[in-house]
Scaffold this motif. Structure first.
Motif, PDB file in Angstrom:
ATOM      1  N   GLN A 110       0.831  -1.215   0.000  1.00  0.00           N
ATOM      2  CA  GLN A 110       0.000   0.000   0.000  1.00  0.00           C
ATOM      3  C   GLN A 110       0.862   1.260   0.000  1.00  0.00           C
ATOM      4  O   GLN A 110       0.599   2.209  -0.713  1.00  0.00           O
ATOM      5  N   ALA A 111       1.905   1.237   0.831  1.00  0.00           N
ATOM      6  CA  ALA A 111       2.693   2.457   1.022  1.00  0.00           C
ATOM      7  C   ALA A 111       3.535   2.799  -0.200  1.00  0.00           C
ATOM      8  O   ALA A 111       3.758   3.974  -0.487  1.00  0.00           O
ATOM      9  N   TYR A 112       4.015   1.784  -0.900  1.00  0.00           N
ATOM     10  CA  TYR A 112       4.929   2.060  -2.007  1.00  0.00           C
ATOM     11  C   TYR A 112       4.271   1.991  -3.373  1.00  0.00           C
ATOM     12  O   TYR A 112       4.886   2.352  -4.368  1.00  0.00           O
ATOM     13  N   SER A 113       3.041   1.522  -3.444  1.00  0.00           N
ATOM     14  CA  SER A 113       2.372   1.481  -4.744  1.00  0.00           C
ATOM     15  C   SER A 113       2.024   2.895  -5.176  1.00  0.00           C
ATOM     16  O   SER A 113       1.777   3.763  -4.333  1.00  0.00           O
ATOM     17  N   PRO A 114       2.002   3.116  -6.502  1.00  0.00           N
ATOM     18  CA  PRO A 114       1.580   4.441  -6.956  1.00  0.00           C
ATOM     19  C   PRO A 114       0.140   4.691  -6.541  1.00  0.00           C
ATOM     20  O   PRO A 114      -0.655   3.760  -6.527  1.00  0.00           O
ATOM     21  N   GLY A 115      -0.185   5.891  -6.173  1.00  0.00           N
ATOM     22  CA  GLY A 115      -1.571   6.169  -5.790  1.00  0.00           C
ATOM     23  C   GLY A 115      -1.627   6.933  -4.492  1.00  0.00           C
ATOM     24  O   GLY A 115      -1.059   8.013  -4.374  1.00  0.00           O
ATOM     25  N   PRO A 116      -2.296   6.356  -3.490  1.00  0.00           N
ATOM     26  CA  PRO A 116      -2.541   7.109  -2.272  1.00  0.00           C
ATOM     27  C   PRO A 116      -1.256   7.531  -1.554  1.00  0.00           C
ATOM     28  O   PRO A 116      -0.251   6.818  -1.611  1.00  0.00           O
ATOM     29  N   THR A 117      -1.299   8.672  -0.875  1.00  0.00           N
ATOM     30  CA  THR A 117      -0.153   9.142  -0.106  1.00  0.00           C
ATOM     31  C   THR A 117      -0.147   8.447   1.251  1.00  0.00           C
ATOM     32  O   THR A 117      -1.121   7.801   1.646  1.00  0.00           O
ATOM     33  N   ILE A 118       0.971   8.633   1.992  1.00  0.00           N
ATOM     34  CA  ILE A 118       1.072   8.040   3.343  1.00  0.00           C
ATOM     35  C   ILE A 118      -0.070   8.568   4.220  1.00  0.00           C
ATOM     36  O   ILE A 118      -0.683   7.807   4.972  1.00  0.00           O
ATOM     37  N   SER A 119      -0.364   9.848   4.098  1.00  0.00           N
ATOM     38  CA  SER A 119      -1.441  10.415   4.929  1.00  0.00           C
ATOM     39  C   SER A 119      -2.776   9.759   4.605  1.00  0.00           C
ATOM     40  O   SER A 119      -3.575   9.463   5.494  1.00  0.00           O
ATOM     41  N   GLU A 120      -3.009   9.534   3.313  1.00  0.00           N
ATOM     42  CA  GLU A 120      -4.272   8.911   2.901  1.00  0.00           C
ATOM     43  C   GLU A 120      -4.378   7.488   3.445  1.00  0.00           C
ATOM     44  O   GLU A 120      -5.425   7.072   3.935  1.00  0.00           O
ATOM     45  N   ILE A 121      -3.264   6.755   3.358  1.00  0.00           N
ATOM     46  CA  ILE A 121      -3.285   5.362   3.841  1.00  0.00           C
ATOM     47  C   ILE A 121      -3.483   5.347   5.358  1.00  0.00           C
ATOM     48  O   ILE A 121      -4.263   4.553   5.892  1.00  0.00           O
ATOM     49  N   ALA A 122      -2.764   6.247   6.040  1.00  0.00           N
ATOM     50  CA  ALA A 122      -2.884   6.300   7.500  1.00  0.00           C
ATOM     51  C   ALA A 122      -4.336   6.576   7.893  1.00  0.00           C
ATOM     52  O   ALA A 122      -4.882   5.916   8.790  1.00  0.00           O
ATOM     53  N   ALA A 123      -4.952   7.535   7.203  1.00  0.00           N
ATOM     54  CA  ALA A 123      -6.350   7.861   7.523  1.00  0.00           C
ATOM     55  C   ALA A 123      -7.250   6.658   7.283  1.00  0.00           C
ATOM     56  O   ALA A 123      -8.140   6.354   8.084  1.00  0.00           O
ATOM     57  N   ALA A 124      -6.992   5.962   6.179  1.00  0.00           N
ATOM     58  CA  ALA A 124      -7.831   4.804   5.858  1.00  0.00           C
ATOM     59  C   ALA A 124      -7.670   3.688   6.874  1.00  0.00           C
ATOM     60  O   ALA A 124      -8.606   2.932   7.140  1.00  0.00           O
ATOM     61  N   LEU A 125      -6.456   3.577   7.456  1.00  0.00           N
ATOM     62  CA  LEU A 125      -6.205   2.508   8.435  1.00  0.00           C
ATOM     63  C   LEU A 125      -6.543   2.952   9.852  1.00  0.00           C
ATOM     64  O   LEU A 125      -6.403   2.174  10.800  1.00  0.00           O
ATOM     65  N   GLY A 126      -6.926   4.197   9.997  1.00  0.00           N
ATOM     66  CA  GLY A 126      -7.247   4.711  11.336  1.00  0.00           C
ATOM     67  C   GLY A 126      -6.014   4.909  12.192  1.00  0.00           C
ATOM     68  O   GLY A 126      -6.056   4.822  13.418  1.00  0.00           O
ATOM     69  N   LYS A 127      -4.850   5.163  11.551  1.00  0.00           N
ATOM     70  CA  LYS A 127      -3.607   5.394  12.295  1.00  0.00           C
ATOM     71  C   LYS A 127      -3.153   6.828  12.072  1.00  0.00           C
ATOM     72  O   LYS A 127      -3.601   7.476  11.125  1.00  0.00           O
ATOM     73  N   THR A 128      -2.219   7.267  12.893  1.00  0.00           N
ATOM     74  CA  THR A 128      -1.631   8.572  12.624  1.00  0.00           C
ATOM     75  C   THR A 128      -0.543   8.381  11.579  1.00  0.00           C
ATOM     76  O   THR A 128      -0.033   7.273  11.380  1.00  0.00           O
ATOM     77  N   ARG A 129      -0.183   9.485  10.917  1.00  0.00           N
ATOM     78  CA  ARG A 129       0.871   9.427   9.905  1.00  0.00           C
ATOM     79  C   ARG A 129       2.191   8.987  10.549  1.00  0.00           C
ATOM     80  O   ARG A 129       2.918   8.161   9.991  1.00  0.00           O
ATOM     81  N   ASP A 130       2.485   9.518  11.753  1.00  0.00           N
ATOM     82  CA  ASP A 130       3.737   9.151  12.415  1.00  0.00           C
ATOM     83  C   ASP A 130       3.784   7.664  12.734  1.00  0.00           C
ATOM     84  O   ASP A 130       4.821   7.014  12.597  1.00  0.00           O
ATOM     85  N   ALA A 131       2.639   7.140  13.185  1.00  0.00           N
ATOM     86  CA  ALA A 131       2.604   5.705  13.535  1.00  0.00           C
ATOM     87  C   ALA A 131       2.865   4.858  12.290  1.00  0.00           C
ATOM     88  O   ALA A 131       3.562   3.837  12.348  1.00  0.00           O
ATOM     89  N   LEU A 132       2.332   5.314  11.172  1.00  0.00           N
ATOM     90  CA  LEU A 132       2.541   4.554   9.930  1.00  0.00           C
ATOM     91  C   LEU A 132       4.001   4.629   9.493  1.00  0.00           C
ATOM     92  O   LEU A 132       4.598   3.617   9.093  1.00  0.00           O
ATOM     93  N   TYR A 133       4.596   5.823   9.604  1.00  0.00           N
ATOM     94  CA  TYR A 133       6.015   5.947   9.260  1.00  0.00           C
ATOM     95  C   TYR A 133       6.866   5.037  10.153  1.00  0.00           C
ATOM     96  O   TYR A 133       7.812   4.395   9.689  1.00  0.00           O
ATOM     97  N   GLN A 134       6.515   4.999  11.437  1.00  0.00           N
ATOM     98  CA  GLN A 134       7.279   4.144  12.369  1.00  0.00           C
ATOM     99  C   GLN A 134       7.183   2.680  11.952  1.00  0.00           C
ATOM    100  O   GLN A 134       8.178   1.946  11.939  1.00  0.00           O
TER     101      GLN A 134
END
Lengths: 180, 458
Positions: free
Chosen positions: A133-157
Motif C-alpha cells: 500500500q505504502a509504495y504502490s503508486p496512488g494514495p499518499t502516506i497520509s491517505e493510507i494512515a487515515a484509511a487505516l485509522g492510524k496517525t501518519r507518524d505511527a505509519l512511518y514508524q
C-alpha cells in the motif's frame, strides 16, 4: 532484409537502458530522494546517455551501468545547483562523497535488489500488505494512515521497522549466497 | 550505526526533517562513511520497493487480478476485488437510486415544493478509486457518500471506474486512469485533470451551464450525453446527444458540437478539428511497416529478422514497474479499435526467441453503465509449442477469451466478450521472462477458422 545501423544502435541503447534503469534510479535516489527530483534527473540521464551512446560503442552491460551512473552523478550535481535554495538538498561536497562511493557499489546494490523479493515473502502478511500500500503508486502516506485509522507518524514508524527488517534479511541472504 | 543516525536517514528519505536535523545529518554524512553507506542501502531499498510494489499494482489494478498473469509455476490467481464488490455495489447503487427516486416522487407530490440544492455523491465504483478532500485527507469511497466542493476523485488503473451522481440526475463516470476535482454543484463545475469521463447531463439553466475545465480548454454543457478525454496536450470530446461548446482557454476559439460530432483540441494545432461520428469498425489491422503507430503504448519497433517482404514489426518491451514484457496497442476508448461480433477472430504473425507461456488481453467498453469496462484474457498456450525464432500465424476466435469474473476466486473464467462491445485495447504480456516476442502484423476479421489455429509461415 533492411539493415539500419542507426536503428540497431537505438534498439541496443533502449535495451541496455531499460535493463539498468533500476540500478541508475537507485543510485540517484540516494542523493535526491524526492521522487519528482529523481524523475527529472532520470529523464535527463536518458537523454544525455543516448546522445553520448556512441562513446560507449564497445561496452557491455556492466560497463553501461557504471557509465550511466557516471552521467547520473553529473546530472545530480547539475540539478542540485538549480535547487540550491530548496530545503533538504545536500551540499555539493556531500553529494560527491555519496556518488563516488556509490559507483563502487553498483554490483552489490544490484544483488540486494534481487534478494528483496525473497525477503518480502518472509514478512507477515499484514506487513507485506502495508508495504504494498505504502509504495504502490496512488494514495499518499497520509491517505493510507487515515484509511487505516492510524496517525501518519505511527505509519512511518511501522514502515521504518519493516525496512530495517528487510535490510537485515537482505544482508543475511547475501551472506549465505555469496559470502559478501 | 546508532538509533539517532537511523532516525535521521529515515526522516531524510521521508522528506520530513527540520532544518536543525538536516544540518546535523549533513555533518554526520561528511564525517562518517558508515552513515553514507547506510543511506545508500536504504535508498536502494526504497527504490526497489517502489519497483516491486508497482509490479503488484500492475497485477491488482491494471489487469485487475493476479490470475491474469498466472504463470506456469503458479496458477493460483488472487481474488478480483472488482468482481467481488460488483454485486454489492450494484445492490447499494440500486438502493441509492431507489432512495433518490422516492425523494423525487415525494418532492413532485408536495403541495409547496421547496428548492433543494443539487448535491453530488459517489454512486458506484470498481477497481482502485480514491476520494481526497481539499485538505488532502482520504475520504470514504462507500457508495452513496456525499461529495463536497474541493473533493478530488481518482480512478487508478485501466480497468477501474467511478460514477459520480448528482441529485438532478446528472451522472459523470470516470474511466481508467482519470482524476477530477469537484469545484461546485450550483452551477455544476469540475476540473478534469487527465483521463476520460463519460457523462449524461440533466438539462441545465441556459444562463448557467455545467462547466468542465481541462488543462487547456473549457467545456460548457447544457444537457447532453458525451465522452470527454483529456491530457496535458489535448482534449477530445464526442457528443452522443444534445449540444456542447468547447472553448480553448489559450486563444478563446470555440466550437459548438451537436449529436454525433467530435472535436479535438490539440496544443500543437491551430484549429479545433471536428470529425464526423463514425460507426465502429468490424475489422482492424496494424502491419508496422514504417513505424510503431505513435499511440501504441508499449513495444519496440524492429526492422530485422522479419518474414520475407516485411519492413517492420514490434518487439515486446520490458516494463520495470511491472516486471513484465509487454506489447500494448493504443487505447481507443471513444471510437474503439473494433467491435465484437460472434464470428470475430484476432490473427497475428509472430516469432519468439524463447517460446513459452504468455497472456493476451482485451480491454472492452461495454453497454452496461454500471460496469463500463471489462477485461478478457486468452492464455496463449500454443506459444509453448513454437520453435525458437520461427515465424507463425496464430488465429484466435474472440469466443476463446474469458472475462475476468472472479466471484469464486478462480480468475478469468467468465464468458467471452459479447457482441456489440467495443475492444479498446489489446495487449500481449509475459511476466519475469523475456520471450522475445516479435509481432509482424496483427489484424481482426469477421469469420475465420472458428477455433485456435497456429500455422508456420513459409
Amino acid at each position: 532484409m533492411p539493415d539500419d545501423p542507426a536503428q540497431d544502435n537505438y534498439e541496443r541503447f533502449v535495451r541496455l537502458f531499460t535493463r539498468h534503469e533500476a540500478a541508475v534510479r537507485a543510485f540517484v535516489r540516494a542523493m535526491m530522494p524526492r521522487p519528482d527530483h529523481c524523475d527529472e534527473i532520470m529523464q535527463e540521464v536518458s537523454i544525455v546517455a543516448w546522445r553520448k551512446f556512441d562513446d560507449l560503442a564497445t561496452a557491455g552491460g556492466d560497463e553501461f551501468c557504471r557509465w550511466a551512473c557516471t552521467i547520473a552523478r553529473f546530472e545530480v550535481l547539475k540539478h542540485r545547483r538549480r535547487l540550491a535554495r530548496d530545503r533538504l538538498v545536500l551540499d555539493e561536497d556531500v553529494l560527491k562523497l555519496l556518488a563516488d562511493e556509490a559507483l563502487d557499489e553498483i554490483e552489490v546494490r544490484s544483488r540486494q535488489r534481487e534478494a528483496l523479493d525473497g525477503c518480502l515473502k518472509k514478512l507477515k502478511p499484514a506487513q507485506r500488505e502495508l508495504v504494498i500500500q505504502a509504495y504502490s503508486p496512488g494514495p499518499t502516506i497520509s491517505e493510507i494512515a487515515a484509511a487505516l485509522g492510524k496517525t501518519r507518524d505511527a505509519l512511518y514508524q511501522a514502515l521504518r521497522r519493516i525496512r530495517a527488517q528487510l535490510l537485515i534479511c537482505i544482508e543475511r541472504s547475501l551472506e549465505r549466497e555469496t559470502g559478501l | 550505526m546508532d538509533h539517532a543516525d537511523q532516525r535521521l536517514i529515515a526522516l531524510y528519505l521521508e522528506g520530513r526533517m527540520t532544518d536543525d536535523e538536516f544540518a546535523a545529518f549533513q555533518r554526520r554524512l561528511r564525517d562518517d562513511p558508515g552513515i553514507r553507506a547506510r543511506l545508500r542501502a536504504e535508498a536502494n531499498l526504497e527504490s526497489a520497493l517502489h519497483d516491486l510494489t508497482a509490479t503488484d499494482a500492475r497485477v491488482t489494478e491494471l489487469w485487475n487480478a493476479a490470475g491474469g498473469e498466472a504463470d506456469e509455476s503458479n496458477g493460483s490467481p488472487s481474488r478480483d476485488r472488482r468482481a467481488v464488490f460488483r454485486p454489492l455495489w450494484r445492490a447499494v447503487a440500486a438502493v441509492v437510486a431507489l432512495g433518490i427516486l422516492t425523494g423525487l416522487l415525494i418532492w413532485l407530490n408536495a403541495e409547496d415544493p421547496v428548492e433543494h440544492a443539487v448535491t453530488a455523491a459517489l454512486w458506484d465504483r470498481a477497481g482502485s478509486v480514491a476520494v481526497v478532500d481539499s485538505a488532502g485527507r482520504l475520504r470514504s469511497v462507500d457508495a452513496g457518500v456525499t461529495l463536497r466542493p474541493g473533493d478530488k476523485i481518482r480512478s487508478h488503473g485501466d480497468n477501474s471506474f467511478a460514477t459520480v451522481g448528482f441529485t438532478d440526475g446528472t451522472r459523470i463516470q470516470l474511466v481508467g486512469e482519470t482524476s477530477i476535482a469537484l469545484s461546485g454543484t450550483e452551477p455544476m463545475r469540475f476540473t478534469l485533470f487527465s483521463g476520460l469521463i463519460t457523462a449524461k447531463v440533466a438539462r441545465q439553466p441556459d444562463d448557467n451551464p455545467m462547466v468542465i475545465e481541462t488543462p487547456n480548454d473549457l467545456v460548457e454543457v447544457l444537457g447532453t450525453e458525451f465522452a470527454l478525454e483529456t491530457s496535458s496536450e489535448h482534449t477530445d470530446i464526442h457528443v452522443r446527444s444534445g449540444r456542447v461548446r468547447l472553448i480553448r482557454s489559450t486563444d478563446g476559439k470555440a466550437v459548438l458540437l451537436s449529436k454525433g460530432e467530435r472535436a479535438l483540441s490539440d496544443v500543437h494545432k491551430d484549429e479545433l478539428l471536428i470529425k464526423a461520428d463514425r460507426a465502429p469498425a468490424d475489422t482492424w489491422e496494424e502491419s508496422f511497416e514504417q513505424r510503431l503507430p505513435g499511440d501504441w503504448r508499449r513495444g519496440e519497433f524492429v526492422r530485422n529478422d522479419l518474414p520475407a517482404g516485411s519492413l517492420g514489426g514490434v518487439r515486446n518491451q520490458f516494463e520495470p514497474r511491472w516486471n513484465s514484457y509487454l506489447i500494448d496497442s493504443s487505447m481507443r476508448w471513444i471510437e474503439g479499435l473494433f467491435v465484437v461480433h460472434a464470428d470475430t477472430h484476432l490473427h497475428f504473425t509472430f516469432m519468439m526467441e524463447q517460446p513459452g507461456w504468455m497472456n493476451l488481453f482485451l480491454l472492452t467498453r461495454t453497454h452496461d453503465e454500471s460496469n463500463p469496462t471489462d477485461l478478457f484474457q486468452y492464455n496463449a498456450a500454443p506459444f509453448s509449442s513454437a520453435t525458437p525464432d520461427a515465424w507463425y500465424m496464430l488465429s484466435i476466435p474472440l469466443s476463446q477469451w474469458k472475462r475476468n469474473d472472479d466471484q469464486h476466486g478462480t480468475g478469468f473464467v467468465g464468458p467471452p466478450p459479447p457482441s456489440g462491445d467495443l475492444v479498446c485495447a489489446v495487449s500481449w504480456s509475459s511476466r519475469h521472462v523475456d520471450r522475445g516476442l516479435v509481432i509482424d502484423r496483427v489484424w481482426v476479421t469477421r469469420g475465420g477458422p472458428g477455433k485456435v489455429e497456429m500455422t508456420p509461415l513459409r
